[in-house]
Design a protein around this motif. Sequence first.
Motif, short mmCIF file in Angstrom:
data_model
loop_
_atom_site.label_atom_id
_atom_site.label_comp_id
_atom_site.label_asym_id
_atom_site.label_seq_id
_atom_site.Cartn_x
_atom_site.Cartn_y
_atom_site.Cartn_z
N ARG A 52 7.62 13.71 2.63
CA ARG A 52 8.86 14.30 1.76
C ARG A 52 8.47 14.24 0.31
NH1 ARG A 52 13.30 10.20 3.79
NH2 ARG A 52 12.08 9.10 1.81
N MET A 53 7.62 13.59 -0.13
CA MET A 53 7.30 13.62 -1.53
C MET A 53 5.94 14.74 -1.78
SD MET A 53 9.60 11.96 -3.01
CE MET A 53 8.92 12.00 -4.73
N GLY A 54 5.67 15.49 -0.60
CA GLY A 54 4.26 16.20 -1.00
C GLY A 54 3.20 15.59 -0.71
N GLY A 55 2.92 14.35 -0.20
CA GLY A 55 1.85 13.58 -0.22
C GLY A 55 1.41 13.46 1.08
N LEU A 56 0.42 12.54 1.43
CA LEU A 56 -0.29 12.30 2.72
C LEU A 56 0.77 11.97 3.90
CD1 LEU A 56 -3.36 10.27 1.52
CD2 LEU A 56 -3.35 12.88 1.83
N PRO A 57 0.37 12.71 4.96
CA PRO A 57 1.26 12.00 6.18
C PRO A 57 0.87 10.71 6.71
CG PRO A 57 -0.36 13.65 6.88
CD PRO A 57 -0.49 13.63 5.46
N ASP A 58 1.80 9.89 7.13
CA ASP A 58 1.39 8.78 7.56
C ASP A 58 0.44 8.87 8.93
OD1 ASP A 58 3.15 7.56 5.73
OD2 ASP A 58 4.55 6.70 7.22
N LEU A 59 -0.39 7.76 9.22
CA LEU A 59 -1.31 7.82 10.23
C LEU A 59 -1.11 6.75 11.12
CD1 LEU A 59 -4.71 8.98 8.86
CD2 LEU A 59 -3.04 10.39 10.05
N PRO A 60 -1.05 6.77 12.39
CA PRO A 60 -1.43 8.02 13.26
C PRO A 60 -0.41 8.95 13.31
CG PRO A 60 -1.38 6.08 14.83
CD PRO A 60 -0.79 5.59 13.32
N ARG A 61 0.70 8.64 12.96
CA ARG A 61 2.13 9.32 13.21
C ARG A 61 3.28 8.94 12.16
NH1 ARG A 61 0.79 6.62 17.24
NH2 ARG A 61 2.41 4.70 17.80
N ALA A 62 4.15 9.89 12.03
CA ALA A 62 5.28 9.37 11.13
C ALA A 62 6.05 8.34 11.93
CB ALA A 62 6.06 10.57 10.87
N GLY A 63 6.90 7.60 11.04
CA GLY A 63 8.07 6.50 11.72
C GLY A 63 7.46 5.32 11.85
N LEU A 64 6.15 4.76 11.46
CA LEU A 64 5.46 3.45 11.58
C LEU A 64 5.81 2.45 10.29
CD1 LEU A 64 2.28 4.85 13.02
CD2 LEU A 64 4.15 3.80 14.33
N GLY A 65 6.50 2.81 9.54
CA GLY A 65 6.69 1.80 8.08
C GLY A 65 5.44 2.06 7.57
N PRO A 66 5.46 0.89 6.47
CA PRO A 66 4.25 0.78 5.58
C PRO A 66 2.87 0.92 6.23
CG PRO A 66 6.15 -0.73 5.15
CD PRO A 66 6.43 -0.27 6.18
N LEU A 67 2.77 0.32 7.40
CA LEU A 67 1.28 0.21 8.06
C LEU A 67 0.96 1.82 8.39
CD1 LEU A 67 1.09 -2.60 10.51
CD2 LEU A 67 -0.05 -2.48 8.24
#
Length: 178
Positions: A52-67
Amino acid sequence: MSRVLGAVLAGGRSSRFGSDKAAATLDGRDLLHHAADRLRDHVDSIVVVGERMGGLPDLPRAGLGPLGGIAAALDHGSTHGYRCVLTIGCDMPVVPDGLIEALLRRAPAYCSEAPILGHWPAALGAQLLAHIETAPDRSVRRWARSIGALPIMPDRPIPNVNTPRDLAELAARSFAPA
């Protein structure tokens, strides 16, 4: 030379805040930039993790929280030649003096009161991805303990902005960057 990547985690849902807290302002600047400023003198470069801030996507997928954000930062760090990654949450505009320096003396290490603030070897990325897929929960503290990370206790409480009221209270205390 030992290269350190700074990563501001800004991918949360901000459900308690009610709007994107990374974009909320304090002292005329958004929280994302305040957090980045806490890292700036200690790292070689800074990335934002959070689509949302134009940054890197979470890995391995979105919705995993800070990890998921830490995993993305470690992956980016290791593929771009960084030895370690220093992570901070976008909702941490103030960090006690000396805490980041204490974290940087050892990797892995994390702030015992705010484990999203941590210093992690970039080589741990694959191990973290495996942990995410097999662990019963997504606790940063639990993962940090599982890898033998050293908990570092801050010498004073760290303001964490989870709600608009938290932000208002921090602003009312005559905010002065650490």
